[in-house]
Design a protein around this motif. Structure first.
Motif, PDB file in Angstrom:
ATOM      1  N   ASN A 206       0.836  -1.214   0.000  1.00  0.00           N
ATOM      2  CA  ASN A 206       0.000   0.000   0.000  1.00  0.00           C
ATOM      3  C   ASN A 206       0.867   1.258   0.000  1.00  0.00           C
ATOM      4  O   ASN A 206       0.561   2.235  -0.688  1.00  0.00           O
ATOM      5  CB  ASN A 206      -0.940   0.011   1.211  1.00  0.00           C
ATOM      6  CG  ASN A 206      -2.016  -1.068   1.122  1.00  0.00           C
ATOM      7  OD1 ASN A 206      -2.304  -1.582   0.040  1.00  0.00           O
ATOM      8  ND2 ASN A 206      -2.595  -1.425   2.252  1.00  0.00           N
ATOM      9  N   LEU A 207       1.948   1.250   0.775  1.00  0.00           N
ATOM     10  CA  LEU A 207       2.842   2.419   0.807  1.00  0.00           C
ATOM     11  C   LEU A 207       3.462   2.650  -0.564  1.00  0.00           C
ATOM     12  O   LEU A 207       3.596   3.789  -1.014  1.00  0.00           O
ATOM     13  CB  LEU A 207       3.950   2.219   1.843  1.00  0.00           C
ATOM     14  CG  LEU A 207       3.519   2.358   3.296  1.00  0.00           C
ATOM     15  CD1 LEU A 207       4.681   2.044   4.223  1.00  0.00           C
ATOM     16  CD2 LEU A 207       3.010   3.774   3.566  1.00  0.00           C
ATOM     17  N   HIS A 210       1.015   4.442  -2.733  1.00  0.00           N
ATOM     18  CA  HIS A 210       0.552   5.776  -2.305  1.00  0.00           C
ATOM     19  C   HIS A 210       1.673   6.804  -2.202  1.00  0.00           C
ATOM     20  O   HIS A 210       1.399   7.957  -1.853  1.00  0.00           O
ATOM     21  CB  HIS A 210      -0.176   5.693  -0.965  1.00  0.00           C
ATOM     22  CG  HIS A 210      -1.545   5.098  -1.078  1.00  0.00           C
ATOM     23  ND1 HIS A 210      -2.611   5.781  -1.606  1.00  0.00           N
ATOM     24  CD2 HIS A 210      -2.015   3.872  -0.762  1.00  0.00           C
ATOM     25  CE1 HIS A 210      -3.673   5.004  -1.605  1.00  0.00           C
ATOM     26  NE2 HIS A 210      -3.339   3.845  -1.098  1.00  0.00           N
ATOM     27  N   ASN A 211       2.922   6.397  -2.416  1.00  0.00           N
ATOM     28  CA  ASN A 211       4.031   7.336  -2.273  1.00  0.00           C
ATOM     29  C   ASN A 211       4.990   7.190  -3.447  1.00  0.00           C
ATOM     30  O   ASN A 211       5.385   6.073  -3.793  1.00  0.00           O
ATOM     31  CB  ASN A 211       4.799   7.061  -0.963  1.00  0.00           C
ATOM     32  CG  ASN A 211       3.913   7.258   0.255  1.00  0.00           C
ATOM     33  OD1 ASN A 211       3.782   8.364   0.765  1.00  0.00           O
ATOM     34  ND2 ASN A 211       3.279   6.177   0.708  1.00  0.00           N
ATOM     35  N   LEU A 214       8.654   4.939  -3.670  1.00  0.00           N
ATOM     36  CA  LEU A 214       8.677   3.832  -2.711  1.00  0.00           C
ATOM     37  C   LEU A 214       8.331   2.502  -3.400  1.00  0.00           C
ATOM     38  O   LEU A 214       7.878   1.558  -2.761  1.00  0.00           O
ATOM     39  CB  LEU A 214       7.733   4.085  -1.529  1.00  0.00           C
ATOM     40  CG  LEU A 214       8.187   5.145  -0.527  1.00  0.00           C
ATOM     41  CD1 LEU A 214       7.267   5.160   0.693  1.00  0.00           C
ATOM     42  CD2 LEU A 214       9.625   4.921  -0.055  1.00  0.00           C
TER      43      LEU A 214
END
Lengths: 222, 222
Positions: A206-207, A210-211, A214
């Motif tokens: 998920n990170l 969303h970034n 990454l």
């Protein structure tokens, strides 16, 4: 050390095989339900390593043959193949074989990926339930990005968390983990702590989504 | 920015209050069910900051008074006080108040601490359920060690993960988080992703207990 990667034709199996072959002197065996696929992949890994100047003897076999006489067997298979795979290799395992579980159950919804906790409490505990009695089980390598592992151009700098109860087995897996350059292994306690460790995997995915920057993100604790 | 820390007399409240007062120019209000306790703690924080050359005007009030006219209200209370606290401050909240949830439900067994998932899915989602309609909720600061935050001699170098759906509210909390020196905030997606974020807290506490030199351990993603 002789390491068998059951399901070693998949992405996390490929990553671990390449890193161990490149960074260590362990003997690696690729396992698959399909021995032909195992041989083909083992050859592919060998070619990739030779192109980088590393001579290897990675071989491919059907899972049970791969697990035969291995010191460590990594169950690099999806959670829904854990039971079948352990049953298929059960008579090759004994109390001197360390069974390593890197798998995580996840489900996707609109928000992203979520930890899908099995009734055993975690995939690692499920492995311990289905493993023959006396075979030590260690959970490890859950939070590593398969794509990053398999790309030997990328230098790692991250942690992996180990859970388990058999101290000798844990020592062996710590040694295997730290044999990979740039990987540090930390103890997260006993098998009952596996759910929180496995929950890191959907969080990392998920990170990554969303970034920026990454992609293939790993985790460090300090 | 005017930040109210409901339950700001507790350890995570203290840590956040000290860091924001020391590193930023935000106005800080300490809230408690007991206004006398809130005032005493606010004075204590002020004394600590003055000893470091930082003049502050931290004040203490009963929770509802603290939340009054705040831009951001942090629910620095245990999960079992979330419902009461939100009810007590509900008429001071509106769509311009950002409600921040750093709380995590945990249970302990022989193996260590475990994530205790509430029926709402996570504590952050529980906050969203009990908050008045239209009040934006953001989950943040779950993985910070209260003890490390409250010790201003320690330089931070870690990440905090934010979940939420209201983009303006998320922007405000990113800004608040990154106002603390050494803290980087990352987006972990919507509220449905809070369970994996909150699960980090028991994991970090277990890591601290199983590894030397990881007391007050934080997490970094890269």
């Amino acid at each position: 050390m002789r390491i068998a990667l059951c399901g070693g034709t998949g992405d996390i199996g490929e990553g671990l095989a390449l890193r161990w072959a490149y960074d260590t002197g362990h003997d690696l065996i690729i396992g698959s339900r399909d021995p032909e696929k195992a041989r083909t992949k083992a050859e592919e890994y060998g070619t990739e390593l030779e192109s980088r100047g590393t001579e290897t003897t990675i071989k491919g076999f059907e899972n049970a043959m791969a697990a035969d006489r291995a010191d460590v067997v990594v169950l690099a298979v999806p959670p829904y193949h854990i039971r079948d795979t352990v049953e298929a290799i059960a008579d090759r395992l004994d109390s001197d074989t360390v069974l390593v579980s890197p798998a995580v159950g996840m489900k996707r919804d609109d928000a992203g990926l979520h930890y899908n906790r099995p009734s055993a409490g975690s995939v690692t505990e499920m492995v311990a339930e289905v493993a023959p009695e006396g075979v030590p089980v260690v959970g490890a390598f859950h939070s590593l990005s398969a794509g990053k592992l398999a790309n030997l151009d990328i230098e790692l700098d991250e942690d992996t968390l180990l859970v388990g109860e058999d101290e000798d087995a844990l020592d062996i897996v710590h040694l295997l983990a730290e044999g990979i350059c740039g990987l540090r292994s930390l103890s997260a306690g006993s098998l009952e702590n596996a759910a929180e460790v496995e929950s890191l995997t959907p969080l990392l995915i998920n990170l990554a989504s969303h970034n920026d920057d990454l992609h293939g993100v790993g985790v460090t604790f300090e």
